[in-house]
Enzyme design. Structure first.
Site, PDB file in Angstrom:
ATOM      1  N   ASP A 205       7.820   5.217   8.585  1.00  0.00           N
ATOM      2  CA  ASP A 205       7.199   4.500   9.694  1.00  0.00           C
ATOM      3  C   ASP A 205       5.937   5.258  10.049  1.00  0.00           C
ATOM      4  O   ASP A 205       5.967   6.474  10.276  1.00  0.00           O
ATOM      5  CB  ASP A 205       8.120   4.356  10.903  1.00  0.00           C
ATOM      6  CG  ASP A 205       7.627   3.213  11.800  1.00  0.00           C
ATOM      7  OD1 ASP A 205       7.652   2.061  11.337  1.00  0.00           O
ATOM      8  OD2 ASP A 205       7.194   3.480  12.924  1.00  0.00           O
TER       9      ASP A 205
ATOM     10  N   HIS B 147      -1.336  11.822   5.902  1.00  0.00           N
ATOM     11  CA  HIS B 147      -0.149  11.999   6.737  1.00  0.00           C
ATOM     12  C   HIS B 147       1.125  11.792   5.912  1.00  0.00           C
ATOM     13  O   HIS B 147       2.095  12.516   6.043  1.00  0.00           O
ATOM     14  CB  HIS B 147      -0.212  11.008   7.904  1.00  0.00           C
ATOM     15  CG  HIS B 147      -0.587   9.615   7.498  1.00  0.00           C
ATOM     16  ND1 HIS B 147      -1.673   9.343   6.703  1.00  0.00           N
ATOM     17  CD2 HIS B 147      -0.014   8.406   7.740  1.00  0.00           C
ATOM     18  CE1 HIS B 147      -1.762   8.048   6.479  1.00  0.00           C
ATOM     19  NE2 HIS B 147      -0.760   7.452   7.100  1.00  0.00           N
ATOM     20  N   ARG B 148       1.080  10.803   5.018  1.00  0.00           N
ATOM     21  CA  ARG B 148       2.246  10.489   4.171  1.00  0.00           C
ATOM     22  C   ARG B 148       2.528  11.639   3.199  1.00  0.00           C
ATOM     23  O   ARG B 148       3.673  12.061   3.028  1.00  0.00           O
ATOM     24  CB  ARG B 148       1.954   9.186   3.412  1.00  0.00           C
ATOM     25  CG  ARG B 148       3.118   8.609   2.615  1.00  0.00           C
ATOM     26  CD  ARG B 148       2.883   7.148   2.313  1.00  0.00           C
ATOM     27  NE  ARG B 148       2.893   6.388   3.552  1.00  0.00           N
ATOM     28  CZ  ARG B 148       1.800   5.875   4.133  1.00  0.00           C
ATOM     29  NH1 ARG B 148       0.618   5.991   3.549  1.00  0.00           N
ATOM     30  NH2 ARG B 148       1.889   5.247   5.275  1.00  0.00           N
TER      31      ARG B 148
ATOM     32  N   GLY C 209       0.821  -1.206   0.000  1.00  0.00           N
ATOM     33  CA  GLY C 209       0.000   0.000   0.000  1.00  0.00           C
ATOM     34  C   GLY C 209       0.856   1.258   0.000  1.00  0.00           C
ATOM     35  O   GLY C 209       0.617   2.200  -0.767  1.00  0.00           O
TER      36      GLY C 209
ATOM     37  N   GLY D  34      -4.415  -0.838   4.993  1.00  0.00           N
ATOM     38  CA  GLY D  34      -4.311  -0.673   6.443  1.00  0.00           C
ATOM     39  C   GLY D  34      -5.639  -0.318   7.094  1.00  0.00           C
ATOM     40  O   GLY D  34      -6.663  -0.948   6.839  1.00  0.00           O
TER      41      GLY D  34
HETATM   42  O1  LIG Z   1      -2.121   5.582   4.977  1.00  0.00           O
HETATM   43  C1  LIG Z   1      -2.450   4.678   5.756  1.00  0.00           C
HETATM   44  N1  LIG Z   1      -3.691   4.161   5.747  1.00  0.00           N
HETATM   45  C2  LIG Z   1      -4.056   3.159   6.544  1.00  0.00           C
HETATM   46  N2  LIG Z   1      -3.238   2.550   7.423  1.00  0.00           N
HETATM   47  C3  LIG Z   1      -1.975   3.045   7.472  1.00  0.00           C
HETATM   48  C4  LIG Z   1      -1.541   4.102   6.675  1.00  0.00           C
HETATM   49  N3  LIG Z   1      -0.254   4.365   6.962  1.00  0.00           N
HETATM   50  C5  LIG Z   1       0.091   3.502   7.895  1.00  0.00           C
HETATM   51  N4  LIG Z   1      -0.946   2.689   8.204  1.00  0.00           N
HETATM   52  C6  LIG Z   1      -0.943   1.560   9.132  1.00  0.00           C
HETATM   53  C7  LIG Z   1      -0.691   0.278   8.366  1.00  0.00           C
HETATM   54  C8  LIG Z   1       0.158  -0.519   9.301  1.00  0.00           C
HETATM   55  O2  LIG Z   1      -0.696  -1.207  10.208  1.00  0.00           O
HETATM   56  C9  LIG Z   1       0.935   0.558  10.070  1.00  0.00           C
HETATM   57  C10 LIG Z   1       2.264   0.867   9.427  1.00  0.00           C
HETATM   58  O3  LIG Z   1       3.276   0.110  10.036  1.00  0.00           O
HETATM   59  P1  LIG Z   1       4.803   0.241   9.500  1.00  0.00           P
HETATM   60  O4  LIG Z   1       5.688  -0.527  10.349  1.00  0.00           O
HETATM   61  O5  LIG Z   1       5.098   1.695   9.282  1.00  0.00           O
HETATM   62  O6  LIG Z   1       4.716  -0.400   8.038  1.00  0.00           O
HETATM   63  P2  LIG Z   1       4.738  -1.913   7.594  1.00  0.00           P
HETATM   64  O7  LIG Z   1       5.266  -2.807   8.668  1.00  0.00           O
HETATM   65  O8  LIG Z   1       3.420  -2.243   7.025  1.00  0.00           O
HETATM   66  O9  LIG Z   1       5.779  -1.881   6.377  1.00  0.00           O
HETATM   67  P3  LIG Z   1       7.331  -1.388   6.428  1.00  0.00           P
HETATM   68  O10 LIG Z   1       7.745  -1.320   7.863  1.00  0.00           O
HETATM   69  O11 LIG Z   1       8.075  -2.410   5.620  1.00  0.00           O
HETATM   70  O12 LIG Z   1       7.350  -0.034   5.744  1.00  0.00           O
HETATM   71  O13 LIG Z   1       0.104   1.709  10.044  1.00  0.00           O
HETATM   72 MG   LIG Z   2       6.941  -2.275   9.719  1.00  0.00          MG
END
Ligand SMILES: O=c1nc[nH]c2c1ncn2[C@H]1C[C@H](O)[C@@H](COP(=O)(O)OP(=O)(O)OP(=O)(O)O)O1
Ligand SMILES: [Mg+2]
Length: 203
Positions: A70, A181-182, A12, A154
């Protein structure tokens, strides 16, 4: 087109970055293009710390500039949870559905006027031998009582984005990129990109 590496394995996020970097003239690669690279353990206590950890680890590994994201959801009625634990809120297997169900359940008895929440995103830009640059962005909302919409990823289906008056998952990618936010974090990075990228390209 110049290439920028985002240190994420989240599909995503990958899609959103690809779209947001296009008008800036950058082609996005992510860790989904490097399947041999293992997950960086997120041992930090803040979004910023974890973004820095991911960016610096992967920048060192690839010996080039890397951006890491993050992010997560902070809910007032849950004292900021799930916060940095958003991805694994309902367990190690990282299920968006299970995470949303857990939040909805925990908020069952919370009245409409106490359902405030915000998404937070920290972006870290790391290059070997350079100081890491960090920015962040937020997006204000309310936690809905059921899932709505099918865009995004998410927690998007249960997050009502106040600025748009719709669930985040009801927004097209273009609309989400106006308020997320992103996107808000990335806008703070834009003016710095040329200097951060100077001499940081593919070797
Ligand atoms: O725009 C968004 N819309 C919906 N949910 C979101 C969004 N942005 C972050 N989220 C949620 C998804 C996940 O449950 C957590 C991120 O966790 P986070 O550790 O940063 O990412 P991740 O483990 O999925 O992938 P990675 O660490 O490889 O970048 O927050
Ligand atoms: Mg992560």
């Amino acid at each position: 087109m110049s290439e920028v590496i985002i240190a994420t394995k989240n599909q995503g996020k990958a899609k959103e970055f690809t779209r947001m970097f296009q008008p800036l003239g950058f082609e996005v690669k992510t860790l989904l293009d490097f399947p041999e690279i293992k997950d960086v353990e997120e041992t930090g206590t803040t979004f910023e710390e974890n973004a820095i950890l991911k960016a610096e680890t992967i920048a060192r590994l690839l010996d080039r500039m890397v951006i890491a994201d993050d992010s997560g959801l902070a809910i007032d009625a849950l004292e900021g949870r799930p916060g940095i634990y958003s991805a694994r809120y309902a367990g190690e297997e990282k299920s968006d559905e299970a995470n949303m169900n857990k939040v909805l359940e925990e908020l069952t008895d919370v009245p409409d006027n106490e359902r405030k929440a915000r998404f937070f995103c920290a972006l870290a830009v790391a290059s070997p031998g350079k100081e890491t640059f960090i920015v962040s962005g937020t997006c204000e909302g309310l936690i809905l009582r059921e899932k709505r919409g099918s865009y995004g990823f998410g927690y998007d289906p249960i997050f009502f984005a106040i600025e748009k008056g719709k669930a985040m998952a009801e927004l097209t990618p273009e609309e989400k990129a106006q308020i997320s936010h992103r996107a808000n974090a990335l806008r703070k990075l834009e003016s710095e990109l040329p200097s951060l990228l100077a001499g940081a390209g593919k070797k």
